[in-house]
Write a protein that holds these residues in place. Structure first.
Motif, PDB file in Angstrom:
ATOM      1  N   ASP A  30       0.831  -1.202   0.000  1.00 44.49           N
ATOM      2  CA  ASP A  30       0.000   0.000   0.000  1.00 44.49           C
ATOM      3  C   ASP A  30       0.873   1.262   0.000  1.00 44.49           C
ATOM      4  O   ASP A  30       0.584   2.226  -0.714  1.00 44.49           O
ATOM      5  N   LEU A  31       1.922   1.239   0.784  1.00 47.12           N
ATOM      6  CA  LEU A  31       2.829   2.385   0.850  1.00 47.12           C
ATOM      7  C   LEU A  31       3.555   2.578  -0.487  1.00 47.12           C
ATOM      8  O   LEU A  31       3.673   3.705  -0.974  1.00 47.12           O
ATOM      9  N   ALA A  32       3.988   1.476  -1.095  1.00 45.59           N
ATOM     10  CA  ALA A  32       4.659   1.567  -2.398  1.00 45.59           C
ATOM     11  C   ALA A  32       3.712   2.140  -3.450  1.00 45.59           C
ATOM     12  O   ALA A  32       4.107   2.972  -4.266  1.00 45.59           O
ATOM     13  N   ALA A  33       2.445   1.724  -3.414  1.00 46.13           N
ATOM     14  CA  ALA A  33       1.456   2.232  -4.376  1.00 46.13           C
ATOM     15  C   ALA A  33       1.197   3.719  -4.151  1.00 46.13           C
ATOM     16  O   ALA A  33       1.030   4.477  -5.103  1.00 46.13           O
ATOM     17  N   ALA A  34       1.184   4.142  -2.895  1.00 45.81           N
ATOM     18  CA  ALA A  34       0.919   5.544  -2.580  1.00 45.81           C
ATOM     19  C   ALA A  34       2.065   6.455  -3.009  1.00 45.81           C
ATOM     20  O   ALA A  34       1.863   7.656  -3.190  1.00 45.81           O
ATOM     21  N   LYS A  35       3.246   5.898  -3.186  1.00 45.87           N
ATOM     22  CA  LYS A  35       4.412   6.714  -3.519  1.00 45.87           C
ATOM     23  C   LYS A  35       4.748   6.713  -5.006  1.00 45.87           C
ATOM     24  O   LYS A  35       5.768   7.268  -5.396  1.00 45.87           O
ATOM     25  N   THR A  36       3.901   6.104  -5.832  1.00 48.55           N
ATOM     26  CA  THR A  36       4.178   6.117  -7.266  1.00 48.55           C
ATOM     27  C   THR A  36       3.995   7.533  -7.802  1.00 48.55           C
ATOM     28  O   THR A  36       3.279   8.353  -7.223  1.00 48.55           O
ATOM     29  N   LYS A  37       4.648   7.826  -8.908  1.00 48.27           N
ATOM     30  CA  LYS A  37       4.572   9.166  -9.497  1.00 48.27           C
ATOM     31  C   LYS A  37       3.127   9.535  -9.830  1.00 48.27           C
ATOM     32  O   LYS A  37       2.687  10.665  -9.570  1.00 48.27           O
ATOM     33  N   LYS A  38       2.375   8.596 -10.374  1.00 43.71           N
ATOM     34  CA  LYS A  38       0.982   8.860 -10.749  1.00 43.71           C
ATOM     35  C   LYS A  38       0.161   9.276  -9.524  1.00 43.71           C
ATOM     36  O   LYS A  38      -0.586  10.252  -9.569  1.00 43.71           O
ATOM     37  N   ARG A  39       0.318   8.546  -8.417  1.00 43.25           N
ATOM     38  CA  ARG A  39      -0.433   8.872  -7.209  1.00 43.25           C
ATOM     39  C   ARG A  39       0.008  10.207  -6.619  1.00 43.25           C
ATOM     40  O   ARG A  39      -0.813  11.006  -6.170  1.00 43.25           O
ATOM     41  N   LYS A  40       1.312  10.486  -6.624  1.00 40.05           N
ATOM     42  CA  LYS A  40       1.806  11.765  -6.102  1.00 40.05           C
ATOM     43  C   LYS A  40       1.272  12.932  -6.925  1.00 40.05           C
ATOM     44  O   LYS A  40       0.880  13.965  -6.381  1.00 40.05           O
ATOM     45  N   ASP A  41       1.260  12.761  -8.255  1.00 45.69           N
ATOM     46  CA  ASP A  41       0.738  13.814  -9.125  1.00 45.69           C
ATOM     47  C   ASP A  41      -0.738  14.070  -8.862  1.00 45.69           C
ATOM     48  O   ASP A  41      -1.193  15.219  -8.838  1.00 45.69           O
ATOM     49  N   ARG A  42      -1.504  13.003  -8.675  1.00 42.85           N
ATOM     50  CA  ARG A  42      -2.940  13.161  -8.411  1.00 42.85           C
ATOM     51  C   ARG A  42      -3.180  13.858  -7.073  1.00 42.85           C
ATOM     52  O   ARG A  42      -4.065  14.702  -6.952  1.00 42.85           O
ATOM     53  N   LYS A  43      -2.386  13.509  -6.072  1.00 39.05           N
ATOM     54  CA  LYS A  43      -2.535  14.153  -4.769  1.00 39.05           C
ATOM     55  C   LYS A  43      -2.232  15.648  -4.860  1.00 39.05           C
ATOM     56  O   LYS A  43      -2.946  16.470  -4.279  1.00 39.05           O
ATOM     57  N   ALA A  44      -1.190  15.999  -5.597  1.00 34.19           N
ATOM     58  CA  ALA A  44      -0.818  17.406  -5.767  1.00 34.19           C
ATOM     59  C   ALA A  44      -1.926  18.153  -6.502  1.00 34.19           C
ATOM     60  O   ALA A  44      -2.279  19.284  -6.137  1.00 34.19           O
ATOM     61  N   GLU A  45      -2.476  17.526  -7.535  1.00 38.32           N
ATOM     62  CA  GLU A  45      -3.558  18.148  -8.292  1.00 38.32           C
ATOM     63  C   GLU A  45      -4.790  18.373  -7.413  1.00 38.32           C
ATOM     64  O   GLU A  45      -5.428  19.427  -7.458  1.00 38.32           O
ATOM     65  N   ASN A  46      -5.115  17.399  -6.590  1.00 35.83           N
ATOM     66  CA  ASN A  46      -6.254  17.520  -5.687  1.00 35.83           C
ATOM     67  C   ASN A  46      -6.049  18.665  -4.691  1.00 35.83           C
ATOM     68  O   ASN A  46      -6.985  19.399  -4.370  1.00 35.83           O
ATOM     69  N   GLN A  47      -4.831  18.817  -4.208  1.00 38.18           N
ATOM     70  CA  GLN A  47      -4.566  19.900  -3.268  1.00 38.18           C
ATOM     71  C   GLN A  47      -4.738  21.252  -3.932  1.00 38.18           C
ATOM     72  O   GLN A  47      -5.255  22.185  -3.319  1.00 38.18           O
ATOM     73  N   LYS A  48      -4.327  21.368  -5.186  1.00 38.49           N
ATOM     74  CA  LYS A  48      -4.491  22.629  -5.914  1.00 38.49           C
ATOM     75  C   LYS A  48      -5.964  22.970  -6.096  1.00 38.49           C
ATOM     76  O   LYS A  48      -6.360  24.126  -5.973  1.00 38.49           O
TER      77      LYS A  48
END
Length: 83
Positions: A30-48
């Motif tokens: 779960d932690l490895a999946a949360a740290k993928t580039k795709k997931r990080k990009d989506r989290k950043a987009e959601n914060q914006k």
């Protein structure tokens, strides 16, 4: 699992009743999946875009996003995300 007969047997943080080794493996994956580039990009987009209590931001397969009700977004059967 509120009315489950297994309630007393399941440890906190282990609602799926996994053995300790399986739980450690699941947490690591779960932690490895949360740290993928795709997931990080989506989290950043959601914060914006900002969070709202009445809706979620749904990421469509073509890469675009739309805001939809929380209930609708989390209905994985309706969206064909589960088989």
């Amino acid at each position: 699992m509120r009315n489950s007969p297994l309630k007393g047997l399941v440890r906190k943080g282990n609602s799926q009743g996994l053995d300790p080794e399986a739980l450690a493996n699941k947490r690591a994956s779960d932690l490895a999946a949360a740290k993928t580039k795709k997931r990080k990009d989506r989290k950043a987009e959601n914060q914006k875009e900002g969070q709202r209590s009445d809706s979620d931001i749904h990421h469509k397969s073509d890469g675009t996003t739309i805001r939809m009700s929380t209930k609708n977004n989390r209905n994985v059967w309706k969206h064909g995300e589960r088989t």
